[in-house]
Every structure is written in C-alpha cells, then in structure tokens.
Design a protein around this motif. Structure first.
Motif, PDB file in Angstrom:
ATOM      1  N   ASP A  46       0.823  -1.199   0.000  1.00 29.10           N
ATOM      2  CA  ASP A  46       0.000   0.000   0.000  1.00 29.10           C
ATOM      3  C   ASP A  46       0.871   1.271   0.000  1.00 29.10           C
ATOM      4  O   ASP A  46       0.521   2.281  -0.610  1.00 29.10           O
ATOM      5  CB  ASP A  46      -0.884  -0.041   1.260  1.00 29.10           C
ATOM      6  CG  ASP A  46      -2.110   0.807   1.093  1.00 29.10           C
ATOM      7  OD1 ASP A  46      -2.481   1.042  -0.069  1.00 29.10           O
ATOM      8  OD2 ASP A  46      -2.667   1.251   2.120  1.00 29.10           O
ATOM      9  N   PHE A  47       1.996   1.192   0.688  1.00 32.69           N
ATOM     10  CA  PHE A  47       2.929   2.323   0.691  1.00 32.69           C
ATOM     11  C   PHE A  47       3.396   2.582  -0.744  1.00 32.69           C
ATOM     12  O   PHE A  47       3.410   3.714  -1.221  1.00 32.69           O
ATOM     13  CB  PHE A  47       4.128   2.034   1.608  1.00 32.69           C
ATOM     14  CG  PHE A  47       5.308   2.958   1.386  1.00 32.69           C
ATOM     15  CD1 PHE A  47       5.337   4.218   1.976  1.00 32.69           C
ATOM     16  CD2 PHE A  47       6.377   2.577   0.577  1.00 32.69           C
ATOM     17  CE1 PHE A  47       6.411   5.082   1.757  1.00 32.69           C
ATOM     18  CE2 PHE A  47       7.444   3.428   0.348  1.00 32.69           C
ATOM     19  CZ  PHE A  47       7.457   4.686   0.941  1.00 32.69           C
ATOM     20  N   SER A  49       1.986   1.736  -3.647  1.00 26.77           N
ATOM     21  CA  SER A  49       0.981   2.239  -4.587  1.00 26.77           C
ATOM     22  C   SER A  49       0.646   3.704  -4.279  1.00 26.77           C
ATOM     23  O   SER A  49       0.496   4.517  -5.199  1.00 26.77           O
ATOM     24  CB  SER A  49      -0.267   1.356  -4.610  1.00 26.77           C
ATOM     25  OG  SER A  49      -0.768   1.231  -3.315  1.00 26.77           O
ATOM     26  N   ARG A  50       0.608   4.048  -3.000  1.00 24.45           N
ATOM     27  CA  ARG A  50       0.319   5.463  -2.683  1.00 24.45           C
ATOM     28  C   ARG A  50       1.489   6.362  -3.068  1.00 24.45           C
ATOM     29  O   ARG A  50       1.299   7.507  -3.472  1.00 24.45           O
ATOM     30  CB  ARG A  50      -0.026   5.601  -1.202  1.00 24.45           C
ATOM     31  CG  ARG A  50      -1.440   5.097  -0.972  1.00 24.45           C
ATOM     32  CD  ARG A  50      -1.958   5.311   0.404  1.00 24.45           C
ATOM     33  NE  ARG A  50      -1.819   6.660   0.908  1.00 24.45           N
ATOM     34  CZ  ARG A  50      -1.812   6.956   2.196  1.00 24.45           C
ATOM     35  NH1 ARG A  50      -1.920   5.993   3.102  1.00 24.45           N
ATOM     36  NH2 ARG A  50      -1.702   8.196   2.608  1.00 24.45           N
ATOM     37  N   LEU A  51       2.704   5.823  -2.981  1.00 27.63           N
ATOM     38  CA  LEU A  51       3.876   6.609  -3.386  1.00 27.63           C
ATOM     39  C   LEU A  51       3.796   6.925  -4.884  1.00 27.63           C
ATOM     40  O   LEU A  51       4.065   8.051  -5.314  1.00 27.63           O
ATOM     41  CB  LEU A  51       5.168   5.845  -3.057  1.00 27.63           C
ATOM     42  CG  LEU A  51       6.471   6.537  -3.454  1.00 27.63           C
ATOM     43  CD1 LEU A  51       6.610   7.894  -2.756  1.00 27.63           C
ATOM     44  CD2 LEU A  51       7.680   5.666  -3.114  1.00 27.63           C
ATOM     45  N   GLN A  52       3.369   5.913  -5.670  1.00 30.80           N
ATOM     46  CA  GLN A  52       3.241   6.136  -7.123  1.00 30.80           C
ATOM     47  C   GLN A  52       2.308   7.307  -7.413  1.00 30.80           C
ATOM     48  O   GLN A  52       2.603   8.176  -8.231  1.00 30.80           O
ATOM     49  CB  GLN A  52       2.734   4.874  -7.804  1.00 30.80           C
ATOM     50  CG  GLN A  52       3.888   3.966  -8.181  1.00 30.80           C
ATOM     51  CD  GLN A  52       3.420   2.628  -8.699  1.00 30.80           C
ATOM     52  OE1 GLN A  52       2.217   2.343  -8.737  1.00 30.80           O
ATOM     53  NE2 GLN A  52       4.358   1.805  -9.096  1.00 30.80           N
ATOM     54  N   GLU A  53       1.186   7.331  -6.681  1.00 24.63           N
ATOM     55  CA  GLU A  53       0.221   8.446  -6.873  1.00 24.63           C
ATOM     56  C   GLU A  53       0.865   9.774  -6.512  1.00 24.63           C
ATOM     57  O   GLU A  53       0.751  10.756  -7.241  1.00 24.63           O
ATOM     58  CB  GLU A  53      -0.981   8.263  -5.932  1.00 24.63           C
ATOM     59  CG  GLU A  53      -2.043   7.337  -6.407  1.00 24.63           C
ATOM     60  CD  GLU A  53      -2.974   6.998  -5.237  1.00 24.63           C
ATOM     61  OE1 GLU A  53      -3.223   7.859  -4.376  1.00 24.63           O
ATOM     62  OE2 GLU A  53      -3.416   5.828  -5.194  1.00 24.63           O
ATOM     63  N   ARG A  54       1.551   9.785  -5.381  1.00 25.28           N
ATOM     64  CA  ARG A  54       2.146  11.054  -4.911  1.00 25.28           C
ATOM     65  C   ARG A  54       3.225  11.552  -5.871  1.00 25.28           C
ATOM     66  O   ARG A  54       3.426  12.753  -6.019  1.00 25.28           O
ATOM     67  CB  ARG A  54       2.749  10.878  -3.499  1.00 25.28           C
ATOM     68  CG  ARG A  54       1.752  10.518  -2.403  1.00 25.28           C
ATOM     69  CD  ARG A  54       0.910  11.719  -1.967  1.00 25.28           C
ATOM     70  NE  ARG A  54       1.695  12.840  -1.463  1.00 25.28           N
ATOM     71  CZ  ARG A  54       2.075  12.980  -0.214  1.00 25.28           C
ATOM     72  NH1 ARG A  54       1.756  12.071   0.690  1.00 25.28           N
ATOM     73  NH2 ARG A  54       2.768  14.042   0.156  1.00 25.28           N
ATOM     74  N   GLU A  57       2.312  14.022  -8.497  1.00 26.40           N
ATOM     75  CA  GLU A  57       2.012  15.409  -8.078  1.00 26.40           C
ATOM     76  C   GLU A  57       3.261  16.289  -8.015  1.00 26.40           C
ATOM     77  O   GLU A  57       3.177  17.483  -7.764  1.00 26.40           O
ATOM     78  CB  GLU A  57       1.348  15.383  -6.681  1.00 26.40           C
ATOM     79  CG  GLU A  57      -0.024  14.727  -6.690  1.00 26.40           C
ATOM     80  CD  GLU A  57      -0.479  14.310  -5.297  1.00 26.40           C
ATOM     81  OE1 GLU A  57       0.128  14.745  -4.293  1.00 26.40           O
ATOM     82  OE2 GLU A  57      -1.433  13.523  -5.223  1.00 26.40           O
ATOM     83  N   LEU A 267       5.337   9.954   3.657  1.00 29.88           N
ATOM     84  CA  LEU A 267       4.338   8.894   3.506  1.00 29.88           C
ATOM     85  C   LEU A 267       4.666   7.691   4.395  1.00 29.88           C
ATOM     86  O   LEU A 267       3.781   7.089   5.014  1.00 29.88           O
ATOM     87  CB  LEU A 267       4.281   8.481   2.027  1.00 29.88           C
ATOM     88  CG  LEU A 267       3.215   7.475   1.633  1.00 29.88           C
ATOM     89  CD1 LEU A 267       1.817   8.049   1.857  1.00 29.88           C
ATOM     90  CD2 LEU A 267       3.378   7.073   0.166  1.00 29.88           C
ATOM     91  N   GLU A 270       3.239   7.399   7.797  1.00 29.09           N
ATOM     92  CA  GLU A 270       1.818   7.034   7.938  1.00 29.09           C
ATOM     93  C   GLU A 270       1.656   5.523   8.123  1.00 29.09           C
ATOM     94  O   GLU A 270       0.564   5.045   8.400  1.00 29.09           O
ATOM     95  CB  GLU A 270       1.032   7.491   6.700  1.00 29.09           C
ATOM     96  CG  GLU A 270       0.912   9.002   6.622  1.00 29.09           C
ATOM     97  CD  GLU A 270       0.149   9.453   5.390  1.00 29.09           C
ATOM     98  OE1 GLU A 270      -0.699   8.686   4.882  1.00 29.09           O
ATOM     99  OE2 GLU A 270       0.418  10.592   4.929  1.00 29.09           O
ATOM    100  N   PHE A 271       2.740   4.781   7.930  1.00 27.63           N
ATOM    101  CA  PHE A 271       2.670   3.315   8.035  1.00 27.63           C
ATOM    102  C   PHE A 271       3.352   2.825   9.313  1.00 27.63           C
ATOM    103  O   PHE A 271       3.955   1.754   9.339  1.00 27.63           O
ATOM    104  CB  PHE A 271       3.301   2.678   6.792  1.00 27.63           C
ATOM    105  CG  PHE A 271       2.470   2.859   5.558  1.00 27.63           C
ATOM    106  CD1 PHE A 271       1.625   1.847   5.126  1.00 27.63           C
ATOM    107  CD2 PHE A 271       2.487   4.060   4.865  1.00 27.63           C
ATOM    108  CE1 PHE A 271       0.834   2.029   4.000  1.00 27.63           C
ATOM    109  CE2 PHE A 271       1.698   4.252   3.744  1.00 27.63           C
ATOM    110  CZ  PHE A 271       0.866   3.232   3.308  1.00 27.63           C
TER     111      PHE A 271
END
Ligand code: PMP
Length: 366
Positions: A46-47, A49-54, A57, A267, A270-271
């Motif tokens: 999950d870290f 996949s969220r990093l990819q989104e960030r 930006e 990020l 957050e984990f």
C-alpha cells in the motif's frame, strides 16, 4: 624578457585522503543476504501504490522545497518535538558528515569508542577532524572512567576537549545498548556535542530521545534504512536543540533533499503500525536466532539491534565467512576490526533466511 614561473601541478588528492581506505562491504550475488543490516521485507504494498500516486504530483521541472518542511514536520510530530529541532539528509551518514562539517574540522577532536561503526572516525577524518579513541570493556560497553581517560588524553594532546563524542547505541557491530547512566554520564561530563547514533534505535527498549529535553548538547541520529524498509531511499535525520540544527543548515548544499525522498519519507511515517509489526517480527527472530546460536560452539554477544555478533571458538572467521558464501549465505566478516578477531556479524533476516543461515553455519562448524 618575460620570466616563466614553474607551478607544481596539483593532481593528487589531499595527502591524508590519499592514505584513507574507502568503505568496503562486498556486494555479492547470493540467495541469503545478511550482511548490511537492512530490513528483510520490502515496504508494505500500500505504501508503494500510494507513493506512485504522490509522485505524479511532483513538479519535476522545479527544485524541491529547500527546507523539506512537510517531511520535517511529520518527523517532529512522530517524536513529539518541534519542527526546528529536526534536520534531514541523504542517509544518516550524511547527517554525521553535516555535524562534523559544522562542529569538527581543523584543530577539533572527535571521540570514538572501539569497536564501533567505522564511518564515525572515517567521516571525522574526511572533514579534517582529529580522532581520539577509547576502548569498550570486555562486554563491549563504555565505562565512564574510559571516557574520562579519553578526554584527558585529548586535553594533553591538544589543550582542548573533544568537540564531538560518538556514542552508538545499539552499537554497530556489537549490538549492545548503552545504559542510560552511561549516556547521561557522558552528556554531563562533555563540553562538546554528544551524538547518539540510533540507526538501530527501534529494535531497542529505550531511546536517548527521552533525554533531549534535559540535555542541550545531545543529538540523536536516526535512519529510514533499517526499520522503515527504505535503505534504497537514503534518508536519515537528527533531533537536537534548535541552535545546533541552525548550524547544520549553514553547511547544507541548496536543495540537498530531492522531492521523491521528501514525499516518500513523509508517507512512510503514515505506516507506523506496519513498521512496528516488522520490528516485532525481527526482534522475535533475533531472540530465536540467539537461542539457536548459543547451542553451537560460539560466543554470542547479546543484541538490542537487528543483527547479532558472534565469535568462533578459536576459529578462522575468514574461512567460515567464505564457507558460508560457498553455501550462498552472505554475512559480514568484521574479524579484521580492532578487538574483533574471530567475529562475524549476521543481520536478522526472514525466518526462512535465518533457517538457511543456521543450517549453513551448522554445516560449516561440523
Ligand atoms: N549509523 C550506523 C551505526 C549504521 O550502522 C549505519 C548503516 N550501516 C548508518 C549510520 C548509516 O545508515 P544510512 O546512511 O543508511 O542512514
């Protein structure tokens, strides 16, 4: 007629640098890699996949935010300290380098207690800081009488006390956690800075971070390379008094922390609970591994870190290291370091990796 002056070309490095040995740890392709104290598991999916989104930006054509405020704020919140008490750099090694650039240098001394993390004295020398060395006792702990002896030796040699004292706790490569009385004793006796290198801090039951409020000369150094499963990211930080942090900014290159690192570090925090689970698993494996190693003809040093130091009974550490490599298991041969003849250091891996290591070691010792 114009007279030509012969100028001696300067093509060699600084004389002291020419004599230095660089960092050496073989990167060999093996099935079981237990030599550099990394986390055995990758970061949570999950870290990633969220990093990819960030990452989408980020304004890649722009320089990153120079003071890494969001990342530093997240670290400050994580530890319950103020933003101006936190400074980040590219791995904790770079943190140590910044501290020595600001507080070490020509005519200043750094105290180290061997055996310890070799980069402390190496980085000191690179920054032109002289090194005074003490020794740990037979249990690899620092005695305050030894600290006093080192300070005295420094005063006799230079007329001044160490500008910086390195305490590594848990200590690499021994794994020993320094008692609080030792750390506070050193803090109270020091006129310079005391750096507690807590690269392995999360694997231990207590942290010098709790001493920060009472001691203005304390710096606690941490890294994302071990617990946070992010050795590839190269991110470390230091927590200290805001005046010390101010001095570190003075020796920092502009935009030293890239945008990817800033986002990923923030990020990761957050984990925290996933990371705590990993630490628990590693500590449980460490307890198991110590128990198994103790059944073999070895001296096993108690550890509060994610690695274990052990000595082969009168054995040939280099030969044993090679025999383990032949079985596709890589540990760290530290037997040529001061006072570590016959010693090897193994990083705690996954339970499968630890089983493969144990089996290989049993074969080698048989
Ligand atoms: N301090 C200690 C005691 C270490 O063992 C290490 C890594 N081997 C470091 C600092 C450096 O870690 P990094 O630069 O990856 O943060």
């Amino acid at each position: 007629m114009e007279q030509r002056i012969e100028i001696e070309p300067i093509i060699g490095p600084r004389a002291d640098v020419a004599l230095m040995a660089g960092y050496y740890s073989p990167q060999i392709e093996v099935d079981v890699r237990l030599n550099t104290n990394e986390a055995p598991e990758p970061p949570p999916p999950d870290f990633l996949s969220r990093l990819q989104e960030r990452l989408t930006e980020i304004d890649f054509n722009r320089y990153p935010e120079r003071e890494a405020n969001q990342l530093r704020q997240a670290i400050a919140k994580h530890h319950g300290v103020a933003l101006n008490q936190v400074y980040c750099a590219n791995g904790s090694n770079e943190i140590l380098q910044s501290i020595l650039l600001a507080y070490g240098g020509d005519g200043r001394f750094a105290a180290v207690f061997e055996p310890t993390y070799a980069l402390h004295s190496h980085i000191a020398q690179v920054t032109g800081t002289s090194v005074v060395s003490g020794v740990r006792n037979s249990d690899f702990l620092i005695e305050l009488t030894e600290f006093d002896r080192v300070v005295h030796e420094c005063e006799v040699q230079s007329g001044s006390r160490p500008a910086v004292t390195f305490l590594c706790s848990p200590n690499n490569p021994t794994g020993r956690l320094e008692p609080f009385e030792t750390i506070t004793g050193v803090l109270e006796r020091s006129s310079g800075l005391v750096i507690v290198d807590e690269a392995y801090g999360q694997f231990a039951p207590r942290s010098a971070i709790d001493l920060l409020a009472a001691h203005r000369n304390l710096l606690v150094v941490r890294t994302f390379s071990k617990t946070w499963s992010l050795a590839a990211l190269r991110l470390g930080y230091v927590i200290a008094d805001s005046e010390i942090i101010d001095a570190l900014w003075r020796v920092t290159l502009p935009y030293h922390l890239d945008a990817i690192k800033q986002v990923a570090g923030e990020l990761a925090l957050e984990f925290e609970s996933e990371m705590n689970d990993r630490v628990e698993r590693i500590v449980a494996e460490r307890v198991r591994l110590v128990g198994e190693l103790k059944k073999l003809p070895l001296r096993v040093i108690p550890s509060d870190a994610n690695f274990i130091l052990f000595q082969l009974n009168g054995g040939d550490a280099k030969g044993a290291w090679q025999s383990l490599v032949d079985r596709s298991v890589l540990v760290r041969d530290i037997s040529s370091l001061p006072r570590l003849a016959g010693f090897l250091r193994v990083t705690i891996g996954t339970s499968e990796e630890n089983d493969l290591f144990l089996q290989a070691l049993r074969d080698v010792l048989a």
